[in-house]
Scaffold this motif. Structure first.
Motif, PDB file in Angstrom:
ATOM      1  N   PHE A   1     -31.271 -39.313 -10.379  1.00  0.00           N
ATOM      2  CA  PHE A   1     -30.807 -38.819 -11.674  1.00  0.00           C
ATOM      3  C   PHE A   1     -32.005 -38.332 -12.489  1.00  0.00           C
ATOM      4  O   PHE A   1     -33.084 -38.912 -12.430  1.00  0.00           O
ATOM      5  CB  PHE A   1     -30.089 -39.928 -12.448  1.00  0.00           C
ATOM      6  CG  PHE A   1     -28.950 -40.547 -11.687  1.00  0.00           C
ATOM      7  CD1 PHE A   1     -27.748 -39.880 -11.546  1.00  0.00           C
ATOM      8  CD2 PHE A   1     -29.082 -41.804 -11.113  1.00  0.00           C
ATOM      9  CE1 PHE A   1     -26.695 -40.443 -10.852  1.00  0.00           C
ATOM     10  CE2 PHE A   1     -28.032 -42.381 -10.408  1.00  0.00           C
ATOM     11  CZ  PHE A   1     -26.838 -41.692 -10.272  1.00  0.00           C
ATOM     12  N   GLN A   2     -31.779 -37.286 -13.280  1.00  0.00           N
ATOM     13  CA  GLN A   2     -32.848 -36.779 -14.135  1.00  0.00           C
ATOM     14  C   GLN A   2     -33.187 -37.806 -15.207  1.00  0.00           C
ATOM     15  O   GLN A   2     -34.353 -38.096 -15.452  1.00  0.00           O
ATOM     16  CB  GLN A   2     -32.426 -35.457 -14.790  1.00  0.00           C
ATOM     17  CG  GLN A   2     -33.497 -34.843 -15.672  1.00  0.00           C
ATOM     18  CD  GLN A   2     -34.741 -34.465 -14.889  1.00  0.00           C
ATOM     19  OE1 GLN A   2     -34.641 -34.008 -13.746  1.00  0.00           O
ATOM     20  NE2 GLN A   2     -35.915 -34.680 -15.475  1.00  0.00           N
ATOM     21  N   ASN A   3     -32.169 -38.372 -15.838  1.00  0.00           N
ATOM     22  CA  ASN A   3     -32.361 -39.373 -16.884  1.00  0.00           C
ATOM     23  C   ASN A   3     -31.051 -40.131 -17.067  1.00  0.00           C
ATOM     24  O   ASN A   3     -30.072 -39.886 -16.354  1.00  0.00           O
ATOM     25  CB  ASN A   3     -32.813 -38.721 -18.202  1.00  0.00           C
ATOM     26  CG  ASN A   3     -31.902 -37.575 -18.618  1.00  0.00           C
ATOM     27  OD1 ASN A   3     -30.680 -37.625 -18.416  1.00  0.00           O
ATOM     28  ND2 ASN A   3     -32.483 -36.534 -19.194  1.00  0.00           N
ATOM     29  N   ARG A   4     -31.030 -41.044 -18.015  1.00  0.00           N
ATOM     30  CA  ARG A   4     -29.838 -41.862 -18.212  1.00  0.00           C
ATOM     31  C   ARG A   4     -28.648 -41.029 -18.705  1.00  0.00           C
ATOM     32  O   ARG A   4     -27.506 -41.308 -18.338  1.00  0.00           O
ATOM     33  CB  ARG A   4     -30.129 -42.994 -19.195  1.00  0.00           C
ATOM     34  CG  ARG A   4     -31.045 -44.090 -18.636  1.00  0.00           C
ATOM     35  CD  ARG A   4     -31.277 -45.161 -19.692  1.00  0.00           C
ATOM     36  NE  ARG A   4     -32.064 -46.284 -19.220  1.00  0.00           N
ATOM     37  CZ  ARG A   4     -33.389 -46.334 -19.281  1.00  0.00           C
ATOM     38  NH1 ARG A   4     -34.070 -45.293 -19.769  1.00  0.00           N
ATOM     39  NH2 ARG A   4     -34.050 -47.396 -18.852  1.00  0.00           N
TER      40      ARG A   4
ATOM     41  N   GLU B   1     -27.898 -37.890 -17.984  1.00  0.00           N
ATOM     42  CA  GLU B   1     -27.299 -37.204 -16.836  1.00  0.00           C
ATOM     43  C   GLU B   1     -26.544 -38.201 -15.954  1.00  0.00           C
ATOM     44  O   GLU B   1     -25.451 -37.915 -15.457  1.00  0.00           O
ATOM     45  CB  GLU B   1     -28.365 -36.500 -16.006  1.00  0.00           C
ATOM     46  CG  GLU B   1     -27.775 -35.703 -14.841  1.00  0.00           C
ATOM     47  CD  GLU B   1     -28.802 -35.383 -13.774  1.00  0.00           C
ATOM     48  OE1 GLU B   1     -29.031 -34.197 -13.557  1.00  0.00           O
ATOM     49  OE2 GLU B   1     -29.343 -36.324 -13.161  1.00  0.00           O
ATOM     50  N   ALA B   2     -27.116 -39.377 -15.790  1.00  0.00           N
ATOM     51  CA  ALA B   2     -26.445 -40.412 -15.001  1.00  0.00           C
ATOM     52  C   ALA B   2     -25.109 -40.780 -15.636  1.00  0.00           C
ATOM     53  O   ALA B   2     -24.108 -40.981 -14.935  1.00  0.00           O
ATOM     54  CB  ALA B   2     -27.334 -41.650 -14.893  1.00  0.00           C
TER      55      ALA B   2
ATOM     56  N   VAL C   1     -26.227 -44.220 -21.112  1.00  0.00           N
ATOM     57  CA  VAL C   1     -25.283 -44.016 -20.010  1.00  0.00           C
ATOM     58  C   VAL C   1     -23.850 -44.179 -20.508  1.00  0.00           C
ATOM     59  O   VAL C   1     -22.945 -43.403 -20.154  1.00  0.00           O
ATOM     60  CB  VAL C   1     -25.555 -45.018 -18.863  1.00  0.00           C
ATOM     61  CG1 VAL C   1     -24.591 -44.796 -17.704  1.00  0.00           C
ATOM     62  CG2 VAL C   1     -26.994 -44.909 -18.382  1.00  0.00           C
TER      63      VAL C   1
ATOM     64  N   ASP D   1     -27.172 -49.352 -16.710  1.00  0.00           N
ATOM     65  CA  ASP D   1     -27.841 -48.194 -16.113  1.00  0.00           C
ATOM     66  C   ASP D   1     -28.107 -48.394 -14.632  1.00  0.00           C
ATOM     67  O   ASP D   1     -28.544 -47.476 -13.932  1.00  0.00           O
ATOM     68  CB  ASP D   1     -29.127 -47.837 -16.866  1.00  0.00           C
ATOM     69  CG  ASP D   1     -30.102 -48.996 -17.002  1.00  0.00           C
ATOM     70  OD1 ASP D   1     -29.902 -50.040 -16.349  1.00  0.00           O
ATOM     71  OD2 ASP D   1     -31.073 -48.865 -17.778  1.00  0.00           O
TER      72      ASP D   1
ATOM     73  N   TYR E   1     -34.321 -42.753 -10.971  1.00  0.00           N
ATOM     74  CA  TYR E   1     -34.371 -41.927 -12.170  1.00  0.00           C
ATOM     75  C   TYR E   1     -35.732 -41.227 -12.238  1.00  0.00           C
ATOM     76  O   TYR E   1     -36.765 -41.886 -12.093  1.00  0.00           O
ATOM     77  CB  TYR E   1     -34.213 -42.771 -13.431  1.00  0.00           C
ATOM     78  CG  TYR E   1     -32.837 -43.323 -13.682  1.00  0.00           C
ATOM     79  CD1 TYR E   1     -31.968 -42.687 -14.570  1.00  0.00           C
ATOM     80  CD2 TYR E   1     -32.396 -44.496 -13.069  1.00  0.00           C
ATOM     81  CE1 TYR E   1     -30.708 -43.203 -14.844  1.00  0.00           C
ATOM     82  CE2 TYR E   1     -31.135 -45.017 -13.325  1.00  0.00           C
ATOM     83  CZ  TYR E   1     -30.301 -44.364 -14.211  1.00  0.00           C
ATOM     84  OH  TYR E   1     -29.051 -44.889 -14.466  1.00  0.00           O
ATOM     85  N   ARG E   2     -35.714 -39.912 -12.478  1.00  0.00           N
ATOM     86  CA  ARG E   2     -36.982 -39.218 -12.710  1.00  0.00           C
ATOM     87  C   ARG E   2     -37.587 -39.664 -14.035  1.00  0.00           C
ATOM     88  O   ARG E   2     -38.804 -39.820 -14.152  1.00  0.00           O
ATOM     89  CB  ARG E   2     -36.769 -37.703 -12.697  1.00  0.00           C
ATOM     90  CG  ARG E   2     -36.459 -37.150 -11.311  1.00  0.00           C
ATOM     91  CD  ARG E   2     -36.416 -35.629 -11.302  1.00  0.00           C
ATOM     92  NE  ARG E   2     -36.200 -35.142  -9.946  1.00  0.00           N
ATOM     93  CZ  ARG E   2     -34.989 -34.936  -9.428  1.00  0.00           C
ATOM     94  NH1 ARG E   2     -33.901 -35.168 -10.154  1.00  0.00           N
ATOM     95  NH2 ARG E   2     -34.863 -34.504  -8.189  1.00  0.00           N
ATOM     96  N   ASP E   3     -36.748 -39.841 -15.039  1.00  0.00           N
ATOM     97  CA  ASP E   3     -37.185 -40.318 -16.351  1.00  0.00           C
ATOM     98  C   ASP E   3     -36.490 -41.647 -16.619  1.00  0.00           C
ATOM     99  O   ASP E   3     -35.299 -41.687 -16.894  1.00  0.00           O
ATOM    100  CB  ASP E   3     -36.827 -39.292 -17.430  1.00  0.00           C
ATOM    101  CG  ASP E   3     -37.210 -39.756 -18.838  1.00  0.00           C
ATOM    102  OD1 ASP E   3     -37.779 -40.866 -18.968  1.00  0.00           O
ATOM    103  OD2 ASP E   3     -36.930 -39.023 -19.803  1.00  0.00           O
ATOM    104  N   PHE E   4     -37.250 -42.749 -16.535  1.00  0.00           N
ATOM    105  CA  PHE E   4     -36.684 -44.077 -16.756  1.00  0.00           C
ATOM    106  C   PHE E   4     -37.488 -44.799 -17.831  1.00  0.00           C
ATOM    107  O   PHE E   4     -37.703 -45.996 -17.766  1.00  0.00           O
ATOM    108  CB  PHE E   4     -36.667 -44.882 -15.451  1.00  0.00           C
ATOM    109  CG  PHE E   4     -35.741 -46.065 -15.469  1.00  0.00           C
ATOM    110  CD1 PHE E   4     -34.381 -45.911 -15.625  1.00  0.00           C
ATOM    111  CD2 PHE E   4     -36.241 -47.356 -15.322  1.00  0.00           C
ATOM    112  CE1 PHE E   4     -33.524 -47.000 -15.634  1.00  0.00           C
ATOM    113  CE2 PHE E   4     -35.385 -48.461 -15.325  1.00  0.00           C
ATOM    114  CZ  PHE E   4     -34.035 -48.277 -15.486  1.00  0.00           C
TER     115      PHE E   4
END
Length: 207
Positions: free
Chosen positions: A2-5, A7-8, A36, A129, A190-193
């Motif tokens: 996932f790109q970030n939360r 998008e998730a 999320v 998440d 996640y790419r951004d977490f």
């Protein structure tokens, strides 16, 4: 991945809608679940609130969860681990009380009250998440169920394929977008977490 939360959350919302899940209330586990849970609540046309639980740490190793406690004091205990570590019951009870107090303080910071949201007779989706061990999710699900929810669904973007099946007895349905092999930690998917602050998380409730 996932790109970030956010998008998730969109992907999770799509999956829940596809499965025909209906909800009166969506509750996120602060802090990381709120980004999320917001798109999930919007998609399901449900209210958004929070449910709070915290892990009970083992003696001399706070990161090792011997259970988790929700804000109302309801707890899930990993009795097998407690026995294996030889943890005394007095320690478990003391840790439960302290952890419950900490969870109540967190709930008060989000809701302005120690009282959890009213779930009685409502269809509730509990969102996080991701699920690694599932300790906090168990305590949250136990609280929601114990307070009279009509139906309880656990929904996460990603979860451990080992831990998720163990959550089935705590919910009417468990939904995950991904259950990848080689799962080690939620953040690896996640790419951004980056960490979500309390202020940021509360903003999702105010929308």
């Amino acid at each position: 991945m996932f790109q970030n939360r956010a998008e998730a959350g969109e992907q999770l919302a799509d999956l829940l809608a596809e499965r025909g899940v209906e909800a009166d209330l969506v509750v996120g586990i602060p802090r990381g679940a709120l980004p999320v849970a917001r798109p999930v609540a919007d998609r399901l046309d449900a209210d958004l609130d929070v449910v709070v639980s915290k892990k009970m740490g083992a003696p001399h190793n706070e990161e090792l969860a011997i259970g988790a406690v929700a804000s109302d004091g309801s707890a899930w205990r990993n009795d097998d681990l407690i026995a294996r570590l030889g943890v005394e019951e007095s320690y478990v009870e003391r840790e439960r009380e302290q952890t419950a107090q900490s969870a109540r303080e967190k709930l008060r910071a989000y809701r302005g009250t120690d009282e959890p949201p009213d779930v009685s007779g409502r269809r509730v989706v509990v969102v996080d998440d991701g699920v690694a061990t599932g300790a906090t999710a168990r305590a949250c699900l136990r609280q929601v169920r114990g307070r009279g929810a009509e139906r309880v669904v656990l929904a996460v973007p990603v979860g451990s394929p080992d831990s998720l099946p163990a959550l089935d007895p705590f919910a009417d349905e468990v939904v995950a977008v991904e259950t990848p092999p080689g799962f080690q930690a939620v953040g690896q998917f996640y790419r951004d977490f980056r960490q979500v602050t309390d202020a940021e998380a509360r903003n999702y409730l105010d929308r």
